[in-house]
Structures are given as C-alpha cells and as structure tokens.
Design an enzyme around this catalytic site. Structure first.
Site, PDB file in Angstrom:
ATOM      1  N   CYS A   1       0.857  -1.209  -0.069  1.00  0.00           N
ATOM      2  CA  CYS A   1      -0.396   0.108   0.140  1.00  0.00           C
ATOM      3  C   CYS A   1       0.787   1.034  -0.050  1.00  0.00           C
ATOM      4  O   CYS A   1      -0.046   2.007  -0.376  1.00  0.00           O
ATOM      5  CB  CYS A   1      -1.181   0.070   1.409  1.00  0.00           C
ATOM      6  SG  CYS A   1      -2.160  -1.671   0.971  1.00  0.00           S
TER       7      CYS A   1
ATOM      8  N   HIS B   1      -3.448   7.169   2.002  1.00  0.00           N
ATOM      9  CA  HIS B   1      -3.645   5.666   1.569  1.00  0.00           C
ATOM     10  C   HIS B   1      -5.278   5.314   1.780  1.00  0.00           C
ATOM     11  O   HIS B   1      -5.424   5.359   2.761  1.00  0.00           O
ATOM     12  CB  HIS B   1      -2.848   4.648   1.897  1.00  0.00           C
ATOM     13  CG  HIS B   1      -3.230   3.528   1.649  1.00  0.00           C
ATOM     14  ND1 HIS B   1      -3.943   2.413   0.309  1.00  0.00           N
ATOM     15  CD2 HIS B   1      -3.370   2.253   2.698  1.00  0.00           C
ATOM     16  CE1 HIS B   1      -4.404   1.723   0.815  1.00  0.00           C
ATOM     17  NE2 HIS B   1      -4.002   1.286   1.796  1.00  0.00           N
TER      18      HIS B   1
ATOM     19  N   ASN C   1     -10.093   0.147  -0.923  1.00  0.00           N
ATOM     20  CA  ASN C   1      -8.708   0.098  -0.456  1.00  0.00           C
ATOM     21  C   ASN C   1      -8.165  -1.217  -1.615  1.00  0.00           C
ATOM     22  O   ASN C   1      -8.611  -2.248  -2.079  1.00  0.00           O
ATOM     23  CB  ASN C   1      -8.558  -0.702   0.895  1.00  0.00           C
ATOM     24  CG  ASN C   1      -6.729  -0.660   0.918  1.00  0.00           C
ATOM     25  OD1 ASN C   1      -6.445  -0.493  -0.076  1.00  0.00           O
ATOM     26  ND2 ASN C   1      -6.110  -1.337   2.208  1.00  0.00           N
TER      27      ASN C   1
END
Length: 523
Positions: free
Chosen positions: A302, A446, A476
C-alpha cells in the site's frame, strides 16, 4: 644563574598606595634594585623611590620584593607593565563597563527605542536570529558613524561597545544563513528537481456493493460503511489482466500531460499482485509504446505508489531520465478469502498513473520533501504469505509447489500503527521540506479506512474538507488507491496547479512514508 624554579615568573603586579588608589592612578614602578640575587644569599635591600614588595611564601626561593624586580628585569618579556598600561583591575573594570553598555543597548532594542539595535534579533532556544538583513547594515553603520558627540573620557567605552555589537551581528548573520539553508533543504530528502504534470486512472467495470456481500458473509451495508467508509469495490473478472488496467491508466496520464510515449525514459509499476510474478512493468511499457524506456516493478504494497514516485524523482533529479511514468496498480481481489468478512469487505482492484518530468532548478522542484520507513518486526500484522505444498522427487528431495495463501490482517494493530506513525511521518516530510502543516492544501492518504483518515487529519490540525478520498466507491486498492483518488480530484478541478499535497502511504511490511508535492507546473 637563576634556579630553574624561578623561570616561571612572568609579570608581577604593581604596588599602589592609598593616595594613588584614591586618585585612580597606579603608583610609579620603582627603579631596579641595587643588589641582584646571586644564588648564595638573598638581598633584603629595598630600592629607592618606592615601597618594598611583600615577601613571597617560603619555599619559592625569593623573599623580598627587590628580588622579584631583579628577576623580572633579567627577562625582557617578563618586565613589569609601565605606567601607561592599564592594570589588571582596570582591564576588568573596562570589560565590565563594556558588558553593561551592551546589555543596556540590547534592553533598549527590546523596548523598541530608537537605537542602532532597533532591528536586533530575537533570541530563541535554538540561538539568535536576525529578523532581516537590514539589522546587519544598521549595526555596521552604528559601529562606523559617531552618532553624536561622545565625551572624550567615554569614547573608548562607546567604540568598544560598537565593536562588540558588530561582532555579535556578524555571528548572528552566519547563524541565520545556516538556519535558512537548513530550512530550505535536507540533503537527499527534499527539493527533487522534478514535477508531476499528468494524471490518469482506470478501474474494472465489475462492481461489488455492500449489499452483494450480505449474500456472501454475515455482514450488512450499515456495519461496513460505519466502520470503514466503504460502499462498493471494483474487481477484475474472468481473464482480465492487471497490466492492461495499468496501461490504460498510463495512457490517460500521458494524454493529460501532453507527452508522447516515445519520450518516456522510465516506467515504474508499483504492485504486489502482478499478472506475471517476474513483473508487469515491461508489459505496461510495451502496451503504451514506451519503446525507449527502461521499466521495472517496485513492491511495497500500500506504500508502493508513493515509494515509486520518490524513486522516479531520484532518477529525474540526477538527470538519468527526462520523463517518467509511475503506475500504481493492484488486484488484491485475487488474494482475498471471500468467506472472511474481516478482509473481503475491504479490498478492490484499480490502477492510477502519474507522469513526471525533470526540471532545471530547485526553485521549480515539485517534490519538496519526503520520508520513508519500514519495520519488518511487525510484518505478520498484514501479510500475503507463501503457502507451497511439498512434492517429493525420485531423488528423495522435496521442493514445494508454489502458491500463496489469502491475505491475513490484524485490523486492530494496523489501525494503531497507521494512526500513530502516519501523522509523525507527514511532519517529518514537512520538516525536510522546511514547511508547516499550515502550508498543506490537500491531504492524500492511502485509502484504507475512513476512520484512519479522520484521526490523521485531526492530529495534523486539518479539516476533512482538505482530505482527498474516494474509498466509498473503490475500497482499498493498495498501490492504486492514491493515484485513483488524485485523478478524480484533479479532473474535477479540486486540485489545481501549484497546490501543495501531502501524500502518505502505509501498509504491509510494515512500511510507511510521506511526500510533500507541489502539483503541476505552476511555481
């Protein structure tokens, strides 16, 4: 010859009488003694013209003042000071007067009175600092110009005070320049000579909503939205490829930047879920027509896209490349256990890309400051582990047949990690850029969890209006999340050329980092 133990004598203090002390003058130094110490006897005859000197303590080899004067006369550099020279007490008094005058002048400056020190610097815990260069000019002028009639008996004090102020100003000026240089640049962690000039993104058409997941696991739309901020996620299906999605985002970014693919020198693809375990970057470069570019993958989960931007910035800063394409793309839907409600509700697939170009000077730099960290001791909190099965060979060896297990995550630990480390690393990046949180126009994190974004913004003193987010639609998407959200913000006009964006990535590794970026070509 004199005994060796007497060679240490250099200067002897002058004797004064009460009358001379009252008059503020030193007594006249007596003439040399008539008898010198010859090593066999001590002279006790005091010279004419002045009082005898008091005897020194026993064991020194000299008992009378006459002997002392005799020894001093034998060593020219150790002779007594003449009447025209100030005594030790006078010098100490003069020093005290100079310090007092300097303190008074500084006090006047603090009170804002008309003084050569009206522009005196503020003294902080880190040392003095001038408010402007005019202070140095004023102090030097004060040192050079008379500034009014000074009584002759005070002139040496005034001149000494001015000299003291001039030296102080010069020292402060050096400190100010050093501090300004430190504020402007932290070597290797700021002012990379590059600019982001184009943005693009792509997401699969297939969309899974929270309501769809209610049919798969024991959950609800309300439960998911309240805890994560996610309403839907997009996923690759059938034989769709991640490299194709990445190439689509890269082409969109090139079009936005007005750059031809043949002018691209570098392609970096940040991904943890490539189509090819050896990497997707070369495939992406081929699909967009960047035949003159070197291409490679970067794996940091990420944090990958932000780490890839910093990496590309280094290549552009050194002159290795003139134009670079940075792609963040992931398809973690491939590695989710769709029967685990703690993980399947979070992840989706997507890609985003940024075009960056090199610039000639630091004044045009778009990457203003950055910081990166990792901690492998906490790797088990978020992992996609290898899970090969043994296969026995006829030779007796047992290599494994490779595959990966589904994503595992300790949600509580990841939440604690993100909410503590992300604000800290953003402040570190700001410090490397010589900036404050008040300089931030937008905060781009993020897209992991809306609750994390809220906590980080609060700790930085920023409002949620400054936070760029699209987690509700895409969930996500790992390395693809930040460019995917940025593309929407730029295309909608929310982010404009010249805006300062604080990027922050965090995730598996554990890894985390931040970069302060001025968007576009406007400076």
């Amino acid at each position: 010859p004199l005994p060796n133990r007497l060679h240490h004598l250099i200067l002897l203090p002058t004797a004064t009488t009460k009358r001379h002390r009252r008059a503020g003058r030193h007594a006249q130094i007596p003439s040399p003694p008539s008898t010198l110490f010859d090593g066999s006897s001590r002279s006790t005859v005091a010279p004419q013209g002045g009082p005898d000197w008091p005897d020194v303590p026993n064991g020194t080899g000299v008992q009378s003042g006459a002997d002392k004067r005799a020894i001093a006369m034998m060593f020219p550099r150790r002779r007594l000071e003449r009447r025209s020279q100030a005594s030790q007490a006078s010098r100490a008094l003069l020093a005290a007067l100079l310090l007092a005058a300097g303190a008074m002048c500084f006090r006047e400056a603090a009170q804002g009175l008309s003084s050569p020190l009206a522009t005196a610097p503020a003294v902080t815990s880190s040392g003095p600092k001038l408010s402007s260069s005019s202070g140095l000019q004023s102090w030097n002028m004060a040192r050079r110009l008379p500034g009014g009639t000074i009584p002759s008996r005070n002139r040496h004090i005034e001149l000494g005070r001015r000299e003291l102020l001039a030296r102080k100003c010069q020292a402060v000026s050096v400190d100010e320049k050093a501090a300004d240089l430190a504020a402007e640049r932290v070597i290797g962690r700021s002012k990379l000579k590059c600019q982001p000039i184009g943005i693009g993104s792509a997401a699969p058409e297939s969309r899974i909503t929270n309501s769809d997941l209610e049919k798969q696991v024991n959950t609800s739309d309300e439960w998911i939205a309240q805890r994560t901020g996610i309403s839907s996620r997009h996923v690759l299906t059938d034989d769709a490829k991640l490299s194709t999605l990445g190439a689509k985002a890269a082409n969109s970014a090139l079009k936005d930047a007005g750059i031809s693919a043949e002018d691209v020198d570098l392609v970096i693809v940040a991904t943890s879920s490539p189509d090819d375990l050896f990497g997707d970057a070369t495939s992406v470069a081929h699909q967009i027509g960047a035949k003159n570019a070197v291409a490679f993958d970067l794996t940091a989960a990420c944090s990958g896209f932000m780490f890839a931007m910093i990496t590309a910035g280094q290549y552009l800063d050194t002159g290795f490349a003139k134009n670079a394409v940075v792609v963040g793309a992931d398809a973690l839907s491939r590695w989710v256990d769709w029967d685990d409600r703690n993980s399947c509700i979070l992840f989706g697939d997507g890609a985003g890309a940024v075009v960056m170009k090199s610039v000639s000077g630091e004044d045009k730099a778009g990457m203003l400051g950055f910081a990166m960290h990792s901690d492998g001791a906490k790797q088990e909190n978020l992992a996609l582990p290898y899970g090969g099965t043994p296969q026995k060979l006829n030779s007796g060896h047992s290599p494994t047949k490779g595959h990966y297990d589904p994503i595992t995550m300790n949600g509580k630990e990841v939440y604690k990690f993100a909410t503590s480390e992300v604000p800290r690393v953003i402040k570190e990046a700001l410090g490397n850029a010589g900036m404050e949180t008040s300089d931030i126009d937008h905060l781009l994190l993020h897209q992991a969890n809306i609750r994390i974004m809220e906590v980080v913004a609060k700790k930085l003193g920023l409002s949620m209006d400054q936070v760029i987010a699209n987690i509700d639609e895409y969930g996500n998407t790992s390395a693809g999340s930040m460019p995917l959200a940025l593309d929407e913000a730029v295309k909608s006009g929310r982010v404009k050329d010249g805006d300062v964006i604080a990027f922050a990535g965090f995730g598996a590794g554990l890894s985390w980092g931040a970069s302060i970026v001025r968007w576009g070509e406007k400076n």
